[in-house]
Every structure is written in C-alpha cells, then in structure tokens.
Enzyme design. Structure first.
Site, short mmCIF file in Angstrom:
data_model
loop_
_atom_site.label_atom_id
_atom_site.label_comp_id
_atom_site.label_asym_id
_atom_site.label_seq_id
_atom_site.Cartn_x
_atom_site.Cartn_y
_atom_site.Cartn_z
N PRO A 60 0.80 -1.10 -0.22
CA PRO A 60 0.33 0.00 0.46
C PRO A 60 0.63 1.60 -0.08
O PRO A 60 1.87 1.43 0.79
CB PRO A 60 -0.98 0.20 1.14
CG PRO A 60 -0.32 -1.87 1.81
CD PRO A 60 0.38 -2.38 1.51
N HIS A 61 0.28 2.00 -1.46
CA HIS A 61 1.16 3.73 -1.14
C HIS A 61 0.57 4.51 -1.81
O HIS A 61 -0.85 3.89 -1.78
CB HIS A 61 2.69 3.20 -1.77
CG HIS A 61 2.60 2.98 -2.92
ND1 HIS A 61 1.92 1.53 -3.35
CD2 HIS A 61 3.02 3.53 -4.20
CE1 HIS A 61 2.24 1.40 -4.43
NE2 HIS A 61 2.70 2.35 -4.74
N GLY A 62 0.27 6.05 -1.47
CA GLY A 62 -0.47 7.13 -1.87
C GLY A 62 0.23 7.19 -3.17
O GLY A 62 0.92 6.84 -4.02
#
Length: 145
Positions: A60-62
């Site tokens: 998960p990352h932006g």
C-alpha cells in the site's frame, strides 16, 4: 532506508483490504511520516491499481498526487497470518505481509524495488509471515541491499 522497529506490527488481522490499507497509513501518520490526507490517497491508489504484488504481499502506498503529503520516507511492515484478500471471492489474492510505504521524491521506487527483490523468493515471504519477533523481521529484511 533504516527499518523502524516501532513500524513493524506482528499478528494483525483485517476484515478487508481497505481496513488493512488504512491501518498501514495510520501507522505512517501516527509516526509523523505523512499527513493524514496520505491515508486516503493510499485507498485511492488501490482503487486505481491494486497494491497486491503477488507472492502473498501487498505494498500500500499513496497516489503520485499525494507525494506532497509525505513528510519523510518510511515503511511499515504488517504481518497478517490469516491473510487479507486483495482480490475477489472468485479470484482471491491473499496477502500475509503488507509493506505500507511513503517515499520522499523517488525514494518510494527504490523501496518498492528492494521489497520486490526480497519477496521474489516466496520462501522469504514465508519467513516474514512466520517471524515471531520484530527483531526477526528486521534481521530478515537487513539481508536486502
């Protein structure tokens, strides 16, 4: 990048992928590495393109637009022994290790590359999933250069 022991979370469980991603984002936010808006950008990123990478891992990352919300590079490592499904019921994509990342500039690419190399060997993922202590996780990940 140095692995911060306080960002390693063992034996977590989540009812769905959004809950898992929010948890990763919250860890980064509470540790002061990102603004709170980055958490929503992590959810949005997964909606645009799944953060599931195969071999039982998710990263998960932006979104690119959320880079301005990153205050400092960091990674949270979350062990989910029972797994969390990033796919569908018909086509499950189960992750047992989550690497929540925030990178300044292009550092997130370097972080993803290191994780990908380490996790390309599914035995390494199994060792992480079976790790019984934070120190064991750190020792495993410190073999990556």
């Amino acid at each position: 990048m140095e692995i911060q022991k306080e960002l390693i979370k063992l034996n977590q469980s989540f009812s769905n992928q959004e809950e898992a991603i929010r948890y990763c984002g919250q860890q980064l936010f509470e540790a002061g590495h990102v603004n709170e808006a980055y958490v929503e950008a992590m959810i949005q990123r997964n909606e645009e393109l799944s953060v599931y990478m195969g071999n039982f891992i998710a990263i998960p990352h932006g979104t690119d637009a959320a880079k301005k919300e990153v205050l400092s590079s960091a990674i949270t490592i979350v062990q989910v022994p029972s797994g969390v499904n990033f796919g569908t019921e018909e086509d499950p994509k189960v992750a047992t290790i989550l690497f929540g990342i925030a990178g300044l500039g292009d550092e997130h690419l370097e972080i993803i590359q290191k994780i990908s190399i380490f996790c390309a060997d599914v035995d390494n993922v199994v060792k992480l999933a079976d790790a019984q202590s934070v120190d064991e996780v750190v020792a495993l990940l410190n073999t990556v250069d």
